[in-house]
Design an enzyme around this catalytic site. Structure first.
Site: not given
Ligand code: UD1
Ligand code: PEP
Length: 429
Positions: A22-23, A126, A131-132, A134-135, A171, A173-174, A316, A338, A408
């Site tokens: 999915k991801n 969520c 889910r900020p 800013d990055l 930081k 961010s995926v 996850d 995370i 999902r």
């Molecule tokens: C690094 C990490 O494990 N990322 C997980 C994250 O990815 P996803 O892409 O959803 O989230 P990010 O990797 O961006 O977030 C990582 C961290 O950075 C913070 N953040 C992110 C974006 C931003 O603009 N500002 C900020 O502060 C988030 O709050 C979080 O604490 O959730 C997905 C769904 O569960 C997982 O598959 C990913 O493995």
């Molecule tokens: C929480 C997840 O998905 P999403 O980041 O799309 O909410 C996830 O893949 O575990």
């Protein structure tokens, strides 16, 4: 609303085919916005999130056609799908759509790069935490985008196109790595992304973008370099195996006992989790085209883990590992770094008899001899599946309510488990 009913106690034996991730699928689908040519994705999992993103892309003008099922997967609905964004008819991603799926926010990168503008609703919080974004904003601003936030929307503009730059994420961010990488493919000149996410899904997206004509090096490491090109072409790409689905079934086997081959996957995608599973007492070996997981009747050993960006232990898989530890022979500590609110499975696991206490980001799990079936509530995607695997190991009947979360991210879960001897059924009302 559908429920999953489980009668626990059976070991798992057989083969489970692993679906496309999915991801990885979600950012790959979004990459189709970068070209007016056709992007064909193979091994696309049949999931609620994929369907929802198809609707969102359709709204932007992407033409989507399903080619057919992938023959060699006997179970699961993997498909080959063509995505053609010949003309972008709308550069707005509205609240009604983005609020239902966080990953849809990522359209901001390709829309801005190709069209010079994007108006995308903020994704909001969520269940698992805030889910900020800013990055994403700072990264796109580094490439020259002008960004304004107004009435819950991000308005991004780059009338003269994006311009390559060096940007260091404060930081990992995926999502922001996906977005910046996609945007930079069409920027003028060179972009260097430092402290990039190293998740396999980032490397998979880069491989697809490269097949589309992008010039990218270093994806999968902390530094990604992109030489912008003026346009991208179509391509054909097969979605990476789902490492979270792989780890989930591996943990299920470690919990119920048995002998299962996880097919169409690879151990290098989830080394850290497999190390933890071996420490817990499972026998995990590489086999041709997959991974074999065996667990005899011996005790589950307690193992401490801390979630971290790749190659660390994935957030996850945290809930699933907690389910496993709930039956450990001793005390385990799980630290979630995370997401601040990703412990909602704790109170549901407690209904099954687990003994878990929480202090901030740390869960302390005192393993119990047995779990007993109960009614539980799925609260988010991975929490839901942790309840399913706990139910498989519990005595008697467990009913997991609100299973739409599961749909999902897990393709045909009941069928895959039933084929291995589990007693799992979906009850529709
Ligand atoms: C690094 C990490 O494990 N990322 C997980 C994250 O990815 P996803 O892409 O959803 O989230 P990010 O990797 O961006 O977030 C990582 C961290 O950075 C913070 N953040 C992110 C974006 C931003 O603009 N500002 C900020 O502060 C988030 O709050 C979080 O604490 O959730 C997905 C769904 O569960 C997982 O598959 C990913 O493995
Ligand atoms: C929480 C997840 O998905 P999403 O980041 O799309 O909410 C996830 O893949 O575990």
């Amino acid at each position: 609303m559908d429920r999953i009913r489980i009668i626990g106690g059976n070991p798992l034996n057989g083969t489970i085919p692993i679906s496309g991730a999915k991801n990885a699928a979600l950012p790959l689908m979004i990459a189709s916005l970068l070209t007016d040519d056709t992007l064909t994705l193979e091994n696309l999992p049949h999931l609620a999130d994929v369907e929802q993103l198809q609707r969102i892309l359709g709204n932007h003008g992407v033409d989507i056609s399903v080619v057919g099922r992938r023959q060699r997967q006997d179970s699961g609905h993997a498909r080959t799908v063509h995505f053609t964004a010949r003309t972008i008819v709308d550069t707005t991603a509205p609240y009604e759509l983005v609020s239902r799926m966080r990953a849809s926010f990522w359209v901001i990168g390709p829309l801005l790069a190709r069209m010079g503008e994007a108006r995308v609703s903020l994704p909001g919080g969520c269940a698992i935490g805030t889910r900020p974004v800013d990055l994403f904003i700072h990264g796109l601003e580094a490439l020259g985008a002008e960004i304004r936030i107004d009435a819950g929307y991000i308005n991004a503009r780059a009338p003269k196109g994006l311009v390559g730059a060096r940007y260091t994420f404060p930081k990992v961010s995926v999502g922001a790595t996906h977005v910046l990488m996609m945007a930079a493919t069409l920027a003028k000149g060179e972009t260097i992304i430092e402290n990039a996410a190293r998740e396999p899904e980032v490397a998979d997206l880069a491989a697809c973008l490269t097949a589309m004509g992008a010039k990218i090096s270093g994806a999968g490491t902390q530094t990604i370099t992109i030489q912008g090109v003026s346009s991208l072409s179509g391509a054909r790409h097969s979605v990476l195996p789902d490492r979270i689905e792989t780890g989930t079934y591996a943990m299920a086997v470690a919990m119920t006992g048995g002998d299962v081959t996880l097919a169409n996957t690879a151990s290098h995608l989830l080394d850290t989790a497999l190390v933890a599973l071996r420490e817990a007492g499972a026998d995990v070996t590489d086999v041709e085209g997959g991974i074999r997981v065996r667990k005899d009747g011996g005790p589950i050993r307690p193992v401490d883990i801390v979630t971290d960006p790749f190659p660390g232990f994935p957030t996850d898989l945290q809930a699933q590992f907690m389910a496993l530890m709930s039956r450990a022979d001793g005390t385990a500590r799980i630290t979630e770094t995370i997401f601040e609110n990703r412990f909602m499975h704790v109170q549901e696991l407690a209904r099954l008899g687990a003994d878990i206490s929480l202090s901030g980001q740390v869960a302390t799990i005192n393993g119990v001899q047995r779990l007993k079936g109960a009614q539980v509530m799925a609260t988010d995607l991975r929490a839901s599946v942790s309840l399913v695997i706990a139910g498989l190991a519990a005595e008697g009947e467990t009913v997991v309510n609100r299973v739409y979360h599961l749909d999902r991210g897990f393709e045909r879960l009941e069928e895959k488990l039933t084929r291995c001897g589990a007693h799992v059924e979906r009850v529709s009302e």
